[in-house]
Design a protein around this motif. Structure first.
Motif, PDB file in Angstrom:
ATOM      1  N   VAL A 154     -25.239  11.635  22.330  1.00 44.99           N
ATOM      2  CA  VAL A 154     -24.098  12.356  21.611  1.00 44.99           C
ATOM      3  C   VAL A 154     -24.308  12.324  20.033  1.00 44.99           C
ATOM      4  O   VAL A 154     -23.979  13.460  19.594  1.00 44.99           O
ATOM      5  N   LEU A 155     -24.895  11.414  19.781  1.00 39.80           N
ATOM      6  CA  LEU A 155     -24.910  11.328  18.141  1.00 39.80           C
ATOM      7  C   LEU A 155     -26.131  12.258  17.658  1.00 39.80           C
ATOM      8  O   LEU A 155     -25.849  13.162  16.749  1.00 39.80           O
ATOM      9  N   ILE A 176     -29.147  29.359  19.523  1.00 34.55           N
ATOM     10  CA  ILE A 176     -29.942  28.890  20.919  1.00 34.55           C
ATOM     11  C   ILE A 176     -30.847  27.936  20.639  1.00 34.55           C
ATOM     12  O   ILE A 176     -30.947  26.897  21.472  1.00 34.55           O
ATOM     13  N   SER A 177     -31.879  27.854  19.491  1.00 38.80           N
ATOM     14  CA  SER A 177     -32.652  26.707  19.430  1.00 38.80           C
ATOM     15  C   SER A 177     -31.613  25.400  19.094  1.00 38.80           C
ATOM     16  O   SER A 177     -32.354  24.432  19.607  1.00 38.80           O
ATOM     17  N   ALA A 178     -30.778  25.511  18.363  1.00 35.88           N
ATOM     18  CA  ALA A 178     -29.946  24.028  18.179  1.00 35.88           C
ATOM     19  C   ALA A 178     -29.307  23.474  19.342  1.00 35.88           C
ATOM     20  O   ALA A 178     -29.468  22.366  19.873  1.00 35.88           O
ATOM     21  N   GLY A 179     -28.858  24.669  20.332  1.00 33.51           N
ATOM     22  CA  GLY A 179     -28.332  24.169  21.575  1.00 33.51           C
ATOM     23  C   GLY A 179     -29.287  23.719  22.472  1.00 33.51           C
ATOM     24  O   GLY A 179     -29.006  22.606  23.084  1.00 33.51           O
ATOM     25  N   LEU A 180     -30.398  24.210  22.435  1.00 31.10           N
ATOM     26  CA  LEU A 180     -31.433  23.681  23.464  1.00 31.10           C
ATOM     27  C   LEU A 180     -31.907  22.453  22.885  1.00 31.10           C
ATOM     28  O   LEU A 180     -31.897  21.382  23.768  1.00 31.10           O
ATOM     29  N   VAL A 181     -32.278  22.024  21.618  1.00 31.11           N
ATOM     30  CA  VAL A 181     -32.546  20.618  21.003  1.00 31.11           C
ATOM     31  C   VAL A 181     -31.490  19.659  21.357  1.00 31.11           C
ATOM     32  O   VAL A 181     -31.735  18.774  21.874  1.00 31.11           O
ATOM     33  N   GLY A 182     -30.222  20.164  20.996  1.00 30.49           N
ATOM     34  CA  GLY A 182     -29.184  19.149  21.284  1.00 30.49           C
ATOM     35  C   GLY A 182     -29.060  18.697  22.782  1.00 30.49           C
ATOM     36  O   GLY A 182     -29.057  17.547  22.787  1.00 30.49           O
ATOM     37  N   ILE A 183     -29.119  19.700  23.705  1.00 31.40           N
ATOM     38  CA  ILE A 183     -28.898  19.202  24.956  1.00 31.40           C
ATOM     39  C   ILE A 183     -30.018  18.445  25.557  1.00 31.40           C
ATOM     40  O   ILE A 183     -29.756  17.514  26.068  1.00 31.40           O
ATOM     41  N   ALA A 194     -27.695  17.983  15.769  1.00 27.76           N
ATOM     42  CA  ALA A 194     -27.997  19.328  15.979  1.00 27.76           C
ATOM     43  C   ALA A 194     -26.910  20.102  15.559  1.00 27.76           C
ATOM     44  O   ALA A 194     -27.279  21.311  15.017  1.00 27.76           O
ATOM     45  N   ALA A 195     -25.666  19.914  16.027  1.00 27.66           N
ATOM     46  CA  ALA A 195     -24.550  20.829  15.409  1.00 27.66           C
ATOM     47  C   ALA A 195     -24.473  20.935  13.988  1.00 27.66           C
ATOM     48  O   ALA A 195     -24.351  21.892  13.653  1.00 27.66           O
ATOM     49  N   ALA A 196     -24.628  19.926  13.347  1.00 28.25           N
ATOM     50  CA  ALA A 196     -24.465  19.845  11.806  1.00 28.25           C
ATOM     51  C   ALA A 196     -25.596  20.482  11.464  1.00 28.25           C
ATOM     52  O   ALA A 196     -25.506  21.393  10.275  1.00 28.25           O
ATOM     53  N   GLY A 197     -26.693  20.472  11.992  1.00 29.20           N
ATOM     54  CA  GLY A 197     -27.745  21.300  11.402  1.00 29.20           C
ATOM     55  C   GLY A 197     -27.415  22.676  11.736  1.00 29.20           C
ATOM     56  O   GLY A 197     -28.128  23.549  10.653  1.00 29.20           O
TER      57      GLY A 197
END
Length: 162
Positions: A52-53, A29-36, A58-61
């Motif tokens: 996108v980068l 949830i945290s990575a998804g929110l930060v990524g978006i 964020a996905a790699a993290g």
């Protein structure tokens, strides 16, 4: 060296694998929110390629966190001795906390919304010295209740002049 952080003369009890699931959901949830947020902010300000980068980073993290969370969950264990409770955890930075029953002041049981949804709880032991406080996350609620009652009874029976 392993015997220093996990004595072999006791029977260790591991925590539930559901602990990893709860922590992975929180990380996702945290990575998804930060990524978006980064995708939108960077995309609208400096260019969508950078957005996108940032999403890929964020996905790699999150993937890295997935692996570390699993390893951390498997490292948590506890053992009950006649006079003390041992709690061990950690992979890179290992820790063993030994709490004498007679030094315990009170025992907390806590479970947040995600923990309740996954059927786990955390038992936390408090002593007069914060350095010897210990917590055991990822316990089944029945085991958490049993441990709370047993530790409270042993703490009261073995109180050392507190």
């Amino acid at each position: 060296m392993d015997d220093l952080f996990a004595p072999s003369d006791v029977s260790w009890t591991p925590v539930s694998p559901k602990l990893a699931a709860v922590r992975r959901l929180t990380a996702g949830i945290s990575a998804g929110l930060v990524g978006i947020v980064l995708l939108i902010v960077l995309g609208m300000t400096v260019g969508w390629l950078y957005g996108v980068l940032a999403l890929v980073v964020a996905a790699a993290g999150f993937v890295w966190a997935w692996v570390l969370i699993g390893r951390n969950q498997r490292s948590w264990k506890y053992a009950e001795r006649e006079d003390e409770l041992l709690v061990s955890h950690g992979i890179m930075f290992r820790e063993l906390v030994v709490v004498p029953y007679g030094r315990m002041q009170f025992v907390d049981v806590a479970a947040g919304p995600l923990e309740r949804a996954y059927g786990i709880a955390t038992v936390e032991l408090h002593t007069a010295t914060p350095a010897t406080d210990a917590k055991i996350p990822g316990l089944h609620p029945d085991e958490a209740g049993r441990l709370r009652d047993r530790l409270s009874a042993l703490g009261q029976a073995q109180a050392w002049g507190l």
